[in-house]
Design a protein around this motif. Structure first.
Motif: not given
Ligand SMILES: Cc1cc2nc3c(=O)[nH]c(=O)nc-3n(C[C@H](O)[C@H](O)[C@H](O)COP(=O)(O)O)c2cc1C
Length: 194
Positions: A56-66
């Protein structure tokens, strides 16, 4: 493809008066024509990496990846902590490298700066980062190496980089990063054979 080179700037320090964040701000001012540097990313909001949380990948980490994926290249400014990479930066690197096979860092050009009140200027953290870049398949700028020693004398009380030779050094680093990024875009990293 957009001709502007878009750089994501990442500070390895969360400190309010950080010299490294100040160095990033200086880089924003010194960016050559055709390059923009976004230094607004905040890696302090990431949770501590736990491989269990990849499901359940954290939103902050998804945002950083994007944001990494949207950038043409990366500029990191970091202190060295105990001769190595600050945990907060390593945490961000680890999140954006996961899950295995879906790293946001893959193939990205990257330039490094470091700053310290000490005389080595944080250079040892840069060498540890370069080691991670091998596995991350990133393309680090080799020269110049920008390690800002004696930082208390090179920045003023407002965090403005006032030391002109250091400003020129950062400008040279950004020019190298621009050249590397354009070369990689054109698929011309290998020297042409005669
Ligand atoms: C946990 C810790 C370890 C540190 N280790 C080093 C070190 O190995 N070498 C060094 O030059 N400075 C070291 N320092 C001092 C930092 O260079 C100094 O705090 C610097 O201002 C941090 O960068 P910043 O201004 O961007 O926050 C250390 C500081 C902390 C908090």
């Amino acid at each position: 493809m957009n001709d502007t080179i878009q750089i994501l700037g990442i500070s390895g320090s969360l400190r309010r008066g950080s010299y490294n964040r100040a160095a990033l701000r200086a880089a924003v001012e010194l960016a050559p024509s055709g390059m923009t540097i976004d230094d607004s990313v905040d890696i302090g909001g990431l949770p501590l990496f736990n491989q269990d949380d990849e499901a359940a990948f954290p939103a902050a980490a998804l945002d950083l990846k994007a944001r990494i994926r949207a950038a043409d290249a990366i500029l990191i400014a970091t202190p060295e902590y105990n001769y190595s990479v600050p945990g907060v930066l390593k945490n961000a690197i680890d999140w954006a490298s996961r899950p295995y096979g879906d790293s946001a860092w893959n193939g990205k050009p990257v330039a490094l700066m470091s700053a310290s009140p000490g005389m080595a200027g944080g250079l040892r953290a840069q060498y540890h980062l370069r080691q991670s870049f091998v596995f991350l398949n990133m393309h680090p700028v080799m020269q110049p190496e920008v390690a800002i020693a004696d930082a208390a004398r090179r920045f003023d009380a407002e965090g403005r980089l006032t030391h002109e030779p250091t400003r020129q050094h950062i400008a040279a680093l950004l020019a190298s990063l621009a050249r590397l990024t354009v070369t990689l875009r054109a698929g011309q990293l290998e020297p042409a054979t005669a």
